[in-house]
Design a protein around this motif. Structure first.
Motif, PDB file in Angstrom:
ATOM      1  N   ARG A 113       0.839  -1.205   0.000  1.00 35.39           N
ATOM      2  CA  ARG A 113       0.000   0.000   0.000  1.00 35.39           C
ATOM      3  C   ARG A 113       0.868   1.247   0.000  1.00 35.39           C
ATOM      4  O   ARG A 113       1.752   1.409   0.848  1.00 35.39           O
ATOM      5  N   HIS A 114       0.605   2.113  -0.947  1.00 39.45           N
ATOM      6  CA  HIS A 114       1.275   3.406  -0.997  1.00 39.45           C
ATOM      7  C   HIS A 114       0.418   4.427  -0.256  1.00 39.45           C
ATOM      8  O   HIS A 114      -0.774   4.579  -0.542  1.00 39.45           O
ATOM      9  N   THR A 147      -3.097   2.485  -4.069  1.00 40.96           N
ATOM     10  CA  THR A 147      -3.174   3.689  -3.253  1.00 40.96           C
ATOM     11  C   THR A 147      -4.523   4.354  -3.467  1.00 40.96           C
ATOM     12  O   THR A 147      -5.374   3.864  -4.210  1.00 40.96           O
TER      13      THR A 147
END
Length: 261
Positions: A113-114, A147
């Motif tokens: 996950r960004h 994201t």
């Protein structure tokens, strides 16, 4: 219990290759110095994400138009706020190039996950740096990064987001109301997520009839590692996140104001 949800999530038709007419990825495309700081942890201790790689970007990456900025954002309170402040002040983290090097070393097919806090790198306030987003998507190749963004879907931002999704890096459009979620879904450029009132635990629908499923991690039934629905670029379902954190009431007010308007 999530098998039916995951099956329906794949019903949106495959997107076609985006036009590059509005994109400029030449070295001169982004001449403004990047003032953002980036931090990556390879094994998150966040209960909701599970033990996956997670990044944090400094607060100056957030678009000025985000209604939750200084007004209910979950990342501005609690333990995450302490970490985010350190990254935002440059006391923790690295440059964008160093971030890309780190991402390129993640194992193949890794879910990551960004931005558990922060947003995409801006070129100017409110405008996504399309060149940096493309470089990020390229570093992600062979991996399953995802994201969310609160950047307004202007034509220029739409082109950058569409291209990143086409390259395999999932950028979800973050909506603040169900009406806005419908508008974002109508664009057809990216999957959509939306905030929901506190305590929401059952699926609902948008005014246009689109299904909104509640994030399993929000209800304590799963985590990102074992769900992964937000990484699915071609899903039909909108993912809903019940308001939480110290600013949950204000986030809920924004949601309800949009529903009544």
């Amino acid at each position: 219990m999530f098998i039916p949800i995951m099956a329906e999530a794949h019903t949106r038709p495959q997107s076609t290759r985006p036009s590059r007419e509005r994109l400029n990825h030449s070295p001169a495309a982004s001449t403004k110095q990047d003032t953002c700081t980036y931090h990556l942890v390879r094994v998150s201790r966040n209960r909701k994400t599970g033990p996956i790689p997670v990044t944090t970007t400094s607060a100056n990456s957030c678009p000025p138009s985000c209604s939750f900025k200084g007004n209910g954002c979950y990342a501005e309170s609690g333990p995450l706020a302490i970490h985010w402040r350190s990254v935002s002040e440059g006391r923790r983290g690295h440059t964008f190039d160093e971030l890309l090097e780190e991402i390129a070393t993640l194992r193949r097919h890794a879910l990551w996950r960004h931005n558990q806090a922060g947003d995409l790198t801006p070129e100017t306030p409110g405008v996504i740096d399309s060149r940096k987003l493309t470089r990020l998507a390229m570093a992600n190749r062979g991996r399953r990064g995802f994201t969310y963004t609160h950047y307004p879907p202007t034509p220029q931002n739409q082109a950058a987001i569409r291209h990143a999704n086409w390259l395999g890096f999932t950028v979800n459009l973050s909506a603040e109301t169900l009406v806005q979620a419908d508008a974002y879904a109508d664009l057809g450029i990216a999957p959509v997520v939306v905030v929901l009132p506190q305590g929401t635990s059952k699926p609902t629908r948008t005014p246009a009839g689109r299904q909104v499923i509640v994030c399993p991690a929000s209800t304590g039934n799963s985590d990102c590692l074992n769900c992964g629905i937000c990484q699915q670029r071609d899903r039909a379902a909108i993912v809903g996140f019940p308001a939480h954190g110290a600013g949950a009431e204000r986030v809920q007010e924004i949601f309800l104001e949009g529903r009544l308007s």
